[in-house]
Design a protein around this motif. Structure first.
Motif, PDB file in Angstrom:
ATOM      1  N   SER A 116      42.002  38.915  42.472  1.00 53.92           N
ATOM      2  CA  SER A 116      42.414  37.969  43.628  1.00 53.92           C
ATOM      3  C   SER A 116      41.212  38.848  44.397  1.00 53.92           C
ATOM      4  O   SER A 116      40.643  40.144  43.428  1.00 53.92           O
ATOM      5  CB  SER A 116      43.189  38.764  44.609  1.00 53.92           C
ATOM      6  N   ASP A 117      40.540  38.521  45.665  1.00 51.84           N
ATOM      7  CA  ASP A 117      39.386  39.572  45.835  1.00 51.84           C
ATOM      8  C   ASP A 117      39.686  40.654  45.920  1.00 51.84           C
ATOM      9  O   ASP A 117      40.712  40.816  47.192  1.00 51.84           O
ATOM     10  CB  ASP A 117      38.098  37.792  46.705  1.00 51.84           C
ATOM     11  N   THR A 118      38.983  41.408  46.656  1.00 52.15           N
ATOM     12  CA  THR A 118      38.839  43.115  46.487  1.00 52.15           C
ATOM     13  C   THR A 118      38.830  42.447  48.953  1.00 52.15           C
ATOM     14  O   THR A 118      38.058  42.193  49.465  1.00 52.15           O
ATOM     15  CB  THR A 118      38.270  43.836  46.199  1.00 52.15           C
ATOM     16  N   PRO A 119      40.117  42.896  49.201  1.00 52.00           N
ATOM     17  CA  PRO A 119      40.204  42.620  50.658  1.00 52.00           C
ATOM     18  C   PRO A 119      38.738  43.589  51.531  1.00 52.00           C
ATOM     19  O   PRO A 119      38.795  45.080  50.552  1.00 52.00           O
ATOM     20  CB  PRO A 119      41.453  43.490  51.066  1.00 52.00           C
ATOM     21  N   GLU A 120      38.954  43.489  52.160  1.00 48.33           N
ATOM     22  CA  GLU A 120      37.359  44.062  53.345  1.00 48.33           C
ATOM     23  C   GLU A 120      38.244  45.631  53.206  1.00 48.33           C
ATOM     24  O   GLU A 120      37.281  46.824  53.819  1.00 48.33           O
ATOM     25  CB  GLU A 120      37.031  43.368  54.172  1.00 48.33           C
ATOM     26  N   GLN A 121      39.129  45.903  53.607  1.00 50.09           N
ATOM     27  CA  GLN A 121      39.829  47.239  53.805  1.00 50.09           C
ATOM     28  C   GLN A 121      39.358  48.352  52.844  1.00 50.09           C
ATOM     29  O   GLN A 121      39.856  49.007  52.522  1.00 50.09           O
ATOM     30  CB  GLN A 121      40.698  47.075  54.772  1.00 50.09           C
ATOM     31  N   MET A 122      39.335  47.603  51.752  1.00 45.57           N
ATOM     32  CA  MET A 122      40.028  48.556  50.129  1.00 45.57           C
ATOM     33  C   MET A 122      38.347  48.937  49.721  1.00 45.57           C
ATOM     34  O   MET A 122      37.588  47.938  49.837  1.00 45.57           O
ATOM     35  CB  MET A 122      40.251  47.725  48.695  1.00 45.57           C
ATOM     36  N   GLU A 123      38.210  49.230  48.742  1.00 38.70           N
ATOM     37  CA  GLU A 123      37.345  50.023  48.206  1.00 38.70           C
ATOM     38  C   GLU A 123      37.162  48.865  47.195  1.00 38.70           C
ATOM     39  O   GLU A 123      37.608  48.624  46.114  1.00 38.70           O
ATOM     40  CB  GLU A 123      36.727  51.382  48.685  1.00 38.70           C
ATOM     41  N   HIS A 124      35.424  48.901  47.415  1.00 35.49           N
ATOM     42  CA  HIS A 124      35.025  47.135  46.257  1.00 35.49           C
ATOM     43  C   HIS A 124      34.115  48.581  44.937  1.00 35.49           C
ATOM     44  O   HIS A 124      33.175  49.227  45.231  1.00 35.49           O
ATOM     45  CB  HIS A 124      33.809  46.729  46.834  1.00 35.49           C
ATOM     46  N   THR A 125      34.737  48.422  43.526  1.00 32.78           N
ATOM     47  CA  THR A 125      33.981  49.108  42.510  1.00 32.78           C
ATOM     48  C   THR A 125      33.372  47.587  42.033  1.00 32.78           C
ATOM     49  O   THR A 125      34.460  47.040  41.138  1.00 32.78           O
ATOM     50  CB  THR A 125      35.608  49.779  42.085  1.00 32.78           C
ATOM     51  N   PRO A 126      31.828  48.395  41.812  1.00 36.70           N
ATOM     52  CA  PRO A 126      31.734  47.457  41.101  1.00 36.70           C
ATOM     53  C   PRO A 126      32.256  47.038  39.747  1.00 36.70           C
ATOM     54  O   PRO A 126      32.255  48.678  39.024  1.00 36.70           O
ATOM     55  CB  PRO A 126      30.292  47.258  40.906  1.00 36.70           C
ATOM     56  N   GLY A 127      32.363  45.718  38.723  1.00 35.17           N
ATOM     57  CA  GLY A 127      33.024  45.965  37.351  1.00 35.17           C
ATOM     58  C   GLY A 127      34.599  46.289  37.543  1.00 35.17           C
ATOM     59  O   GLY A 127      34.980  46.323  36.739  1.00 35.17           O
ATOM     60  N   GLY A 128      35.231  47.078  38.910  1.00 33.37           N
ATOM     61  CA  GLY A 128      36.831  47.639  38.136  1.00 33.37           C
ATOM     62  C   GLY A 128      36.690  46.857  40.135  1.00 33.37           C
ATOM     63  O   GLY A 128      38.562  47.142  40.192  1.00 33.37           O
ATOM     64  N   SER A 129      36.186  45.626  40.084  1.00 35.86           N
ATOM     65  CA  SER A 129      37.291  45.127  41.773  1.00 35.86           C
ATOM     66  C   SER A 129      37.541  43.682  41.031  1.00 35.86           C
ATOM     67  O   SER A 129      38.443  43.203  41.798  1.00 35.86           O
ATOM     68  CB  SER A 129      36.178  44.392  42.449  1.00 35.86           C
ATOM     69  N   ILE A 130      38.036  43.820  39.555  1.00 33.82           N
ATOM     70  CA  ILE A 130      39.231  42.798  39.758  1.00 33.82           C
ATOM     71  C   ILE A 130      40.374  42.960  38.855  1.00 33.82           C
ATOM     72  O   ILE A 130      39.447  44.254  38.031  1.00 33.82           O
ATOM     73  CB  ILE A 130      38.583  41.683  38.635  1.00 33.82           C
ATOM     74  N   THR A 131      41.386  42.840  38.815  1.00 35.49           N
ATOM     75  CA  THR A 131      42.342  42.899  38.338  1.00 35.49           C
ATOM     76  C   THR A 131      43.141  41.776  37.539  1.00 35.49           C
ATOM     77  O   THR A 131      43.187  40.821  38.021  1.00 35.49           O
ATOM     78  CB  THR A 131      43.925  43.394  39.057  1.00 35.49           C
ATOM     79  N   ILE A 132      43.966  41.914  36.419  1.00 30.98           N
ATOM     80  CA  ILE A 132      44.058  40.484  35.810  1.00 30.98           C
ATOM     81  C   ILE A 132      45.268  41.013  35.770  1.00 30.98           C
ATOM     82  O   ILE A 132      45.925  42.174  35.100  1.00 30.98           O
ATOM     83  CB  ILE A 132      42.410  39.871  34.144  1.00 30.98           C
ATOM     84  N   SER A 133      46.220  40.101  35.486  1.00 27.23           N
ATOM     85  CA  SER A 133      47.998  40.589  35.426  1.00 27.23           C
ATOM     86  C   SER A 133      48.787  39.207  34.698  1.00 27.23           C
ATOM     87  O   SER A 133      49.227  38.367  35.302  1.00 27.23           O
ATOM     88  CB  SER A 133      48.416  40.220  37.078  1.00 27.23           C
ATOM     89  N   PRO A 134      48.391  39.208  33.117  1.00 21.30           N
ATOM     90  CA  PRO A 134      49.711  38.250  32.682  1.00 21.30           C
ATOM     91  C   PRO A 134      50.738  38.735  32.838  1.00 21.30           C
ATOM     92  O   PRO A 134      51.031  39.970  32.961  1.00 21.30           O
ATOM     93  CB  PRO A 134      48.926  38.020  31.403  1.00 21.30           C
ATOM     94  N   SER A 135      51.689  38.449  33.227  1.00 17.64           N
ATOM     95  CA  SER A 135      53.358  37.683  33.333  1.00 17.64           C
ATOM     96  C   SER A 135      54.003  36.786  32.493  1.00 17.64           C
ATOM     97  O   SER A 135      52.578  36.280  32.461  1.00 17.64           O
ATOM     98  CB  SER A 135      53.372  37.869  35.115  1.00 17.64           C
ATOM     99  N   GLY A 136      54.841  37.033  31.899  1.00 13.40           N
ATOM    100  CA  GLY A 136      55.998  36.214  31.410  1.00 13.40           C
ATOM    101  C   GLY A 136      57.304  37.147  30.519  1.00 13.40           C
ATOM    102  O   GLY A 136      57.622  37.585  30.851  1.00 13.40           O
ATOM    103  N   ASP A 137      57.397  36.253  29.661  1.00 14.48           N
ATOM    104  CA  ASP A 137      58.792  36.745  29.437  1.00 14.48           C
ATOM    105  C   ASP A 137      58.803  36.748  27.952  1.00 14.48           C
ATOM    106  O   ASP A 137      59.946  36.969  27.342  1.00 14.48           O
ATOM    107  CB  ASP A 137      60.295  35.579  29.813  1.00 14.48           C
ATOM    108  N   ASP A 138      57.841  36.735  26.852  1.00  9.60           N
ATOM    109  CA  ASP A 138      57.286  36.933  25.778  1.00  9.60           C
ATOM    110  C   ASP A 138      57.171  37.997  26.447  1.00  9.60           C
ATOM    111  O   ASP A 138      55.779  38.411  25.902  1.00  9.60           O
ATOM    112  CB  ASP A 138      56.413  36.091  25.481  1.00  9.60           C
ATOM    113  N   ALA A 139      58.439  38.904  25.447  1.00  6.75           N
ATOM    114  CA  ALA A 139      57.783  40.852  25.468  1.00  6.75           C
ATOM    115  C   ALA A 139      57.161  40.921  24.083  1.00  6.75           C
ATOM    116  O   ALA A 139      56.168  41.568  24.500  1.00  6.75           O
ATOM    117  CB  ALA A 139      59.741  41.448  25.039  1.00  6.75           C
ATOM    118  N   ASP A 140      57.396  40.029  23.011  1.00 12.47           N
ATOM    119  CA  ASP A 140      56.419  41.293  22.016  1.00 12.47           C
ATOM    120  C   ASP A 140      55.161  40.238  22.042  1.00 12.47           C
ATOM    121  O   ASP A 140      53.782  41.264  21.584  1.00 12.47           O
ATOM    122  CB  ASP A 140      57.014  39.620  20.702  1.00 12.47           C
ATOM    123  N   ASP A 141      54.577  39.307  22.935  1.00 15.49           N
ATOM    124  CA  ASP A 141      53.468  39.115  23.339  1.00 15.49           C
ATOM    125  C   ASP A 141      52.146  40.172  23.891  1.00 15.49           C
ATOM    126  O   ASP A 141      51.488  40.691  24.098  1.00 15.49           O
ATOM    127  CB  ASP A 141      52.391  37.807  23.283  1.00 15.49           C
TER     128      ASP A 141
END
Length: 103
Positions: free
Chosen positions: A27-52
């Motif tokens: 998601s994009d950083t909402p206006e009310q949150m601090e924008h940190t260049p290079g750190g403004s993206i969060t990647i969230s892998p999820s699933g049920d393959d626990a080993d991977d």
């Protein structure tokens, strides 16, 4: 984000499903949150393959700032957060059978 004005051109939830069954969300950083260049993206892998997913978390942890170690959380899934050595934020969620709805 479903709003008018400053946030109208931002993405609230972007989602991709990988061929191996993982879900990546961002998601994009909402206006009310601090924008940190290079750190403004969060990647969230999820699933049920626990080993991977545990392997991903371990590999990403090398040289990273682990803000929440991968562990079982209150909602029943394994979850962890870190900022990798490139400044990218990651949230890894491993769905457990207890947390998934029963068919």
């Amino acid at each position: 984000m479903g709003v008018e004005g400053a946030g109208a051109d931002k993405v609230l939830h972007g989602m991709l499903k990988t061929p191996s069954g993982f879900t990546l969300m961002a998601s994009d950083t909402p206006e009310q949150m601090e924008h940190t260049p290079g750190g403004s993206i969060t990647i969230s892998p999820s699933g049920d393959d626990a080993d991977d997913l545990r392997g991903w978390f371990a590999a990403l942890s090398e040289g990273a700032d682990v803000t929440l170690p991968l562990a079982v959380q209150r909602w029943g899934d394994e979850f962890g957060m870190l900022t990798d050595s490139f400044g990218t934020n990651w949230m890894v969620n491993i769905a457990t059978s207890q947390a998934r709805p029963q068919a």
